[in-house]
Scaffold this motif. Sequence first.
Motif, PDB file in Angstrom:
ATOM      1  N   ALA A 147       0.842  -1.197   0.000  1.00  0.00           N
ATOM      2  CA  ALA A 147       0.000   0.000   0.000  1.00  0.00           C
ATOM      3  C   ALA A 147       0.875   1.244   0.000  1.00  0.00           C
ATOM      4  O   ALA A 147       1.831   1.344   0.778  1.00  0.00           O
ATOM      5  CB  ALA A 147      -0.913   0.004   1.231  1.00  0.00           C
ATOM      6  N   LYS A 202      -8.441  -2.922   2.434  1.00  0.00           N
ATOM      7  CA  LYS A 202      -9.513  -2.027   2.893  1.00  0.00           C
ATOM      8  C   LYS A 202      -9.022  -1.112   3.994  1.00  0.00           C
ATOM      9  O   LYS A 202      -9.247   0.112   3.973  1.00  0.00           O
ATOM     10  CB  LYS A 202     -10.694  -2.866   3.387  1.00  0.00           C
ATOM     11  CG  LYS A 202     -11.852  -2.041   3.929  1.00  0.00           C
ATOM     12  CD  LYS A 202     -12.978  -2.945   4.417  1.00  0.00           C
ATOM     13  CE  LYS A 202     -14.122  -2.125   5.016  1.00  0.00           C
ATOM     14  NZ  LYS A 202     -15.210  -3.009   5.513  1.00  0.00           N
ATOM     15  N   HIS A 205      -6.217   1.358   2.642  1.00  0.00           N
ATOM     16  CA  HIS A 205      -6.790   2.408   1.792  1.00  0.00           C
ATOM     17  C   HIS A 205      -7.413   3.505   2.647  1.00  0.00           C
ATOM     18  O   HIS A 205      -7.248   4.698   2.364  1.00  0.00           O
ATOM     19  CB  HIS A 205      -7.841   1.793   0.865  1.00  0.00           C
ATOM     20  CG  HIS A 205      -8.547   2.790   0.003  1.00  0.00           C
ATOM     21  ND1 HIS A 205      -7.928   3.461  -1.030  1.00  0.00           N
ATOM     22  CD2 HIS A 205      -9.834   3.258   0.031  1.00  0.00           C
ATOM     23  CE1 HIS A 205      -8.798   4.273  -1.607  1.00  0.00           C
ATOM     24  NE2 HIS A 205      -9.957   4.175  -0.992  1.00  0.00           N
ATOM     25  N   GLY A 210      -6.998   7.202   1.257  1.00  0.00           N
ATOM     26  CA  GLY A 210      -7.236   6.916  -0.156  1.00  0.00           C
ATOM     27  C   GLY A 210      -6.040   6.429  -0.915  1.00  0.00           C
ATOM     28  O   GLY A 210      -6.033   6.486  -2.147  1.00  0.00           O
ATOM     29  N   GLN A 212      -3.353   3.815  -2.651  1.00  0.00           N
ATOM     30  CA  GLN A 212      -3.611   2.694  -3.551  1.00  0.00           C
ATOM     31  C   GLN A 212      -2.905   1.435  -3.044  1.00  0.00           C
ATOM     32  O   GLN A 212      -1.800   1.506  -2.504  1.00  0.00           O
ATOM     33  CB  GLN A 212      -3.130   3.032  -4.954  1.00  0.00           C
ATOM     34  CG  GLN A 212      -3.796   2.242  -6.059  1.00  0.00           C
ATOM     35  CD  GLN A 212      -3.533   2.867  -7.424  1.00  0.00           C
ATOM     36  OE1 GLN A 212      -2.458   3.414  -7.673  1.00  0.00           O
ATOM     37  NE2 GLN A 212      -4.496   2.801  -8.324  1.00  0.00           N
ATOM     38  N   VAL A 213      -3.559   0.301  -3.219  1.00  0.00           N
ATOM     39  CA  VAL A 213      -3.026  -0.978  -2.750  1.00  0.00           C
ATOM     40  C   VAL A 213      -2.925  -1.924  -3.934  1.00  0.00           C
ATOM     41  O   VAL A 213      -3.836  -2.001  -4.762  1.00  0.00           O
ATOM     42  CB  VAL A 213      -3.923  -1.598  -1.659  1.00  0.00           C
ATOM     43  CG1 VAL A 213      -3.273  -2.871  -1.099  1.00  0.00           C
ATOM     44  CG2 VAL A 213      -4.188  -0.597  -0.540  1.00  0.00           C
ATOM     45  N   PRO A 247      -8.794   1.664  -6.274  1.00  0.00           N
ATOM     46  CA  PRO A 247      -8.157   1.620  -4.952  1.00  0.00           C
ATOM     47  C   PRO A 247      -7.347   0.359  -4.705  1.00  0.00           C
ATOM     48  O   PRO A 247      -6.344   0.386  -4.006  1.00  0.00           O
ATOM     49  CB  PRO A 247      -9.344   1.724  -3.981  1.00  0.00           C
ATOM     50  CG  PRO A 247     -10.532   1.313  -4.770  1.00  0.00           C
ATOM     51  CD  PRO A 247     -10.270   1.726  -6.181  1.00  0.00           C
ATOM     52  N   VAL A 248      -7.784  -0.752  -5.295  1.00  0.00           N
ATOM     53  CA  VAL A 248      -7.073  -2.024  -5.118  1.00  0.00           C
ATOM     54  C   VAL A 248      -6.795  -2.626  -6.490  1.00  0.00           C
ATOM     55  O   VAL A 248      -7.708  -2.781  -7.309  1.00  0.00           O
ATOM     56  CB  VAL A 248      -7.888  -3.016  -4.267  1.00  0.00           C
ATOM     57  CG1 VAL A 248      -7.071  -4.300  -4.043  1.00  0.00           C
ATOM     58  CG2 VAL A 248      -8.281  -2.402  -2.931  1.00  0.00           C
TER      59      VAL A 248
END
Length: 357
Positions: A147, A202, A205, A210, A212-213, A247-248
Amino acid sequence: MAEPEIPQEFLGDHARVLAEVAETGRRLTRDELETRRTLGREAAEAGHQLRALVNLHLSATRSAWPRGAIGARATATDAVLAAVEQAVDAFAEGFERAQRLTVRREEAARREFIDDLLYGRSDLGRLAERATRFGLRLSRAHAVAVASGPEAYTETDTVPRSVEAALLARFSGRKILLTTKDGRLVCIAPGSQPDVLRYFAKQAHAATDGGQVAVGRPHRGPGGVVHSYDEALDALDLAQRMGLDEPVLYAADLLVYPVLTRDRQAMADLVRSELGPLKEARGGAEPLLQTLSVYFDAGCVAAETARRLSLSVRALTYRLERIHQLTGSDPSDPMHRYTLQTAVIGAQLLDWPAKEL
């Protein structure tokens, strides 16, 4: 399980010193305090608990009181209590010094292990042996999630600690390793437990406001961890270059991109031959290249593309016709579309036209 009995040797000459203090009212000497610190350090290294050691000292003080070794006069009592305070404080200081040194050694060993694990630079057999100390069984498949956030993180920062607390609260007993590397959060979990990395993504993030992973694919063995870690890093790098804002990101979903760039020279030739003529347009290639990228992302729907670019449909149509004129390829023609879209992806991966190919 009962605590192991603490040897009386950790008391040293505690009773004798208190007897002298009761007689003379003196304070402990510098040498006596240093002896207490040494005993505290030795007790810590022997693995005893500080609470039990303090109780041992208080019990020895109480045992000595009735025998007359310690007087009952008020002044003597005050002196003895002050001496006990000095003795226990010095003992605890030595104990805490030893603990801090142990913690630093553990942290250094953990960091060395993590560096070796993620860089794959240690003997794999030895690495697997060391991994058991940190809760990993490298003979099994593991996956790695990474992350990134708006700032660089270390293990002692609030963000990694809050994410770790959330993971431990939910997955207590699971074989999970959470750490930081190069300012990013890293979570290593068994490949058979994808729920762990989903939950990590989750939490990370949210904790990174916010960030990014990226999640690498599961791979078996000591070398599998570094392979999965590299996949996650590549996914983050790819997201930055391609403008992917999910985000993922899962490396398994992005395998087409490494395939496209495996033959870098062939991809560069495609970009030059297919998109090179766009440089002749007024304003250069960038506006038309962006138009193509958004057009393909919008499913080649003109109205949606125009909305995303804040253009009228008529202006968008003009741009697409100009691209057709310059390149000879029609973006609306299915026969030409695949070649153009592949070239656009290649341009993003190779950072063209900012970099000459």
